[in-house]
Design a protein around this motif. Structure first.
Motif, PDB file in Angstrom:
ATOM      1  N   ASP A 257       0.854  -1.180   0.000  1.00  0.00           N
ATOM      2  CA  ASP A 257       0.000   0.000   0.000  1.00  0.00           C
ATOM      3  C   ASP A 257       0.897   1.239   0.000  1.00  0.00           C
ATOM      4  N   ASP A 303      -6.719  -0.813  -5.763  1.00  0.00           N
ATOM      5  CA  ASP A 303      -7.831  -0.196  -5.043  1.00  0.00           C
ATOM      6  C   ASP A 303      -7.315   1.076  -4.379  1.00  0.00           C
ATOM      7  N   SER A 304      -8.225   1.822  -3.770  1.00  0.00           N
ATOM      8  CA  SER A 304      -7.858   3.073  -3.113  1.00  0.00           C
ATOM      9  C   SER A 304      -7.003   2.807  -1.881  1.00  0.00           C
ATOM     10  N   GLY A 310      -9.024  -1.110   1.071  1.00  0.00           N
ATOM     11  CA  GLY A 310      -8.246  -0.883  -0.135  1.00  0.00           C
ATOM     12  C   GLY A 310      -6.774  -1.159   0.079  1.00  0.00           C
ATOM     13  N   ASN A 314      -4.225  -3.874  -1.816  1.00  0.00           N
ATOM     14  CA  ASN A 314      -3.008  -3.441  -2.516  1.00  0.00           C
ATOM     15  C   ASN A 314      -1.765  -4.168  -2.032  1.00  0.00           C
TER      16      ASN A 314
END
Length: 325
Positions: A257, A303-304, A310, A314
């Protein structure tokens, strides 16, 4: 200035017209049926155009500003990436653009170049890390210099093209067709997440697509690069596929992320992919030459990063086949 064109569809005995470019003098034709898969448009933005290979941890870029048009297509044509690039390059130079940089796969910098370059997400734009071509060009005009870059790659079934233009007049893309074209079905330009992995344990059909496959069952301790001990079905299946296909190879790519420093995340993603590679080699006796690994940190999210859900999506390791020719 006349309207720019994007035409996606099929018609008999003639190339497909697709001109996602603002200048009236440039109307690109694909030498076969083409389907528009994605479009991105920004009225004013900054963009770093790659004008050199990724080498020794860096890549030469040209800083540009202006309106940005970016689109991708899937092209059903039995041409090599070089042949397709040549067909498009000839049209670009005929319209007055001067090529300022051009490269292929390894000469570009391979994996590192691809992930340092602005690319629309899978599955709209697919980059085969063993076979892609890149071109950058520029053209002076009354409203300033206009820049263009072109990416061409392939999957086992199709060819993929991404075209980006920035600067110049700032006119936006429009969509229309010529009388000789059969209108395509309405296209959605939403940018979907990569396809979810199938629950089918037979990985062969998924790997054959050339698209990344997420190894969803892998577990890493928080902040750790080491794969937690366990029996992972995805690794058993990968090992079985590699043993059944000794002439094929795979690449593992780690992702994180966006929390924390970029350099640390990239290092962690590489270490996690390498940990999975070691498990396949040591636990399943897979030849080291059949498996490569790398990592891109947070540079390719699915994804966010603004939500915990999210961020969890990630943090992953993906695998895809590496071409042998």
């Amino acid at each position: 200035m006349t309207k720019a064109l994007i035409a996606a569809g099929m018609f008999a005995a003639a190339p497909v017209l697709v001109a996602p470019l603002r200048a009236a003098a440039l109307e690109l034709h694909f030498p076969g049926p083409a389907e528009a898969t994605a479009q991105r448009r920004e009225a004013a933005t900054s963009f770093r155009l790659p004008i050199g290979a990724y080498l020794h941890g860096s890549m030469a870029t040209e800083f540009t500003e202006g309106a940005l048009d970016q689109a991708a297509w899937r092209v059903a044509v039995p041409l090599s990436t070089l042949e397709l690039l040549h067909a498009l390059r000839d049209q670009i130079t005929a319209a007055g653009f001067k090529v300022i940089f051009e490269c292929e796969t390894q000469a570009c910098g391979g994996f590192d170049f691809r992930y340092a370059t602005d690319v629309l997400p899978e599955p709209d734009m697919h980059i085969d890390l063993g076979d892609f071509r890149y071109l950058a060009a520029s053209k002076p005009g009354p409203d300033g210099t206009e820049y263009l870059n072109l990416l061409v790659s392939r999957s086992p079934q199709d060819r993929f093209v991404q075209l980006t233009r920035i600067g110049g007049s700032g006119a936006q893309l429009t969509a229309s067709t010529k009388a000789t074209l059969q209108p395509a079905k309405p296209q959605s330009f939403a940018l979907p997440l990569p396809p979810a992995p199938s629950e089918n344990t037979d990985l062969a059909p998924q790997l054959a697509t050339g698209l990344p496959l997420v190894l969803e069952d892998l577990i890493f301790a928080s902040g750790s690069a080491d794969l937690a001990a366990g029996d992972y079905a995805s690794l058993r299946d990968l090992a079985a596929w590699l043993r059944a296909n000794p002439g094929q190879s795979l690449t593992l790519v780690g992702h994180t992320d966006a929390s924390g420093a970029l350099a640390n995340n990239i290092a962690l993603s590489k270490q996690r992919a390498a940990s999975v590679r070691r498990a396949l080699i040591k636990q399943f006796d897979i030849p080291a030459a059949q498996i490569a690994s790398n990592g891109v940190g947070p540079l390719s999210p699915r994804d966010s990063n603004l939500t915990e859900t999210g961020r969890q999506k990630n943090r992953r390791v993906e695998v895809f086949t590496t071409p042998t020719q």
